[in-house]
Design a protein around this motif. Structure first.
Motif, mmCIF file in Angstrom:
data_model
loop_
_atom_site.group_PDB
_atom_site.id
_atom_site.type_symbol
_atom_site.label_atom_id
_atom_site.label_comp_id
_atom_site.label_asym_id
_atom_site.label_seq_id
_atom_site.Cartn_x
_atom_site.Cartn_y
_atom_site.Cartn_z
ATOM 1 N N GLY A 94 0.824 -1.203 0.000
ATOM 2 C CA GLY A 94 0.000 0.000 0.000
ATOM 3 C C GLY A 94 0.860 1.255 0.000
ATOM 4 N N GLU A 97 -1.231 6.674 4.093
ATOM 5 C CA GLU A 97 -1.628 6.268 5.444
ATOM 6 C C GLU A 97 -1.970 4.787 5.538
ATOM 7 O OE1 GLU A 97 -4.834 8.760 6.571
ATOM 8 O OE2 GLU A 97 -3.609 10.595 6.709
ATOM 9 N N LYS A 98 -2.325 4.189 4.414
ATOM 10 C CA LYS A 98 -2.705 2.783 4.417
ATOM 11 C C LYS A 98 -1.508 1.841 4.254
ATOM 12 C CE LYS A 98 -7.392 3.487 2.646
ATOM 13 N NZ LYS A 98 -8.361 3.112 1.589
ATOM 14 N N THR A 100 1.304 -0.573 4.963
ATOM 15 C CA THR A 100 1.460 -1.513 6.073
ATOM 16 C C THR A 100 2.720 -2.328 5.876
ATOM 17 O OG1 THR A 100 -0.942 -1.683 6.285
ATOM 18 C CG2 THR A 100 0.375 -3.382 7.368
#
Length: 296
Positions: A94, A97-98, A100
């Motif tokens: 990703g 902010e997403k 991971t």
């Protein structure tokens, strides 16, 4: 005193010529069942060699027989020790902010031809890191779970809304179908047929609504190739059989997908026309004839 020699037990008896001859004959007769050397053992050795040669021939012939299908790489002779001894690779899935950070054993990543190319570029002296900004975080996490367990499940959020939904409830929003579909397309990209098959099986177990089915149809026809009839054909057949009833619940979305995704519309119409053709000439003749244009 003359009877004393006849009472000896520990001593060795004096050989008697007659008894010696009889014992020798008895030993010859019983030689086949004893471990002592036997003059007739040579034929036995030949027979044993013949039997051994026959067994070798049988084993060789058995190797030429067709072998059963090779099982999946991780479900067969795979040793879990291969995981434990493999280096760890950091995978950033990703973006924004997403994004991971995930970790996995390098051995698992080598199952995928797509990921193997990234692994080959890793330098042992530098950080073992792979960046996949375009991949879905949840789908990739399910891929890793499948690599270790040969199955995957979704982690549901601990919210009152989700806890109220009973197991096997109707997928009203179509999100569950989309989650499986994302794993399907990821498996296609990674080159993992077993994961594709599992995702497709789970898709057919989901009971959804017309709106959810239509969202799923749009995703399938915009993220898979025309040649992938395995997943496209059931979608088109579903709407060819029920679309005349379901479209009333999703009229606006139905018209939108028909205009924006022509491949979906074409497949549905083709199936309808095939069904009409297979119905036979009797039903075709019963259809009222109409002119293409009105008379002036």
């Amino acid at each position: 005193m003359d009877d004393t020699p006849t009472v000896e037990v520990s001593g060795t008896p004096k050989p008697d010529p007659q008894n010696t001859a009889n014992n020798a004959s008895n030993e010859v007769e019983m030689g086949g069942t004893q471990e002592t050397p036997n003059p007739q053992s040579k034929p036995t050795e030949k027979s044993e060699q013949t039997a051994t040669a026959t067994e070798d021939i049988i084993l060789i012939d058995a190797q030429n027989e067709p072998e059963p299908p090779t099982p999946a790489k991780k479900s067969g002779g795979f040793k879990f020790l291969d995981f434990l001894t493999a280096p760890i690779v950091e995978i950033y899935v990703g973006q924004g902010e997403k994004q991971t950070k995930m970790t996995a054993h390098q051995t698992l990543l080598l199952d995928s031809p797509f990921l193997s190319e990234f692994v080959d570029k890793l330098d042992s002296s530098s950080e073992r890191r792979i960046d996949l900004p375009d991949e879905d975080v949840e789908a990739f996490g399910c891929f890793l779970q499948f690599g270790y367990t040969r199955d995957y499940t979704f982690s549901e959020p601990d919210t009152p809304a989700s806890s109220e939904e009973p197991e096997g409830a109707t997928d009203k929003s179509g999100e569950e179908l989309l989650r499986h579909a994302r794993i399907y397309t990821l498996a296609e990209k990674l080159g993992l047929p077993a994961l594709k098959s599992l995702a497709h099986t789970k898709i057919h177990r989901v009971d959804s609504t017309p709106r959810g089915e239509l969202s799923y149809a749009r995703y399938v026809y915009t993220h898979t190739s025309r040649e992938d009839t395995t997943i496209r054909r059931p979608v088109a057949s579903y709407w060819a059989a029920r679309g005349h009833l379901l479209r009333h619940d999703v009229q606006e979305a139905w018209e939108s997908i028909c205009l924006e995704v022509p491949e979906f519309t074409t497949d549905v119409l083709r199936i309808l026309m095939d069904w009409k053709e297979k119905a036979g000439p009797e039903q075709a003749e019963s259809t009222p004839r109409v002119r293409k244009r009105l008379r002036a």
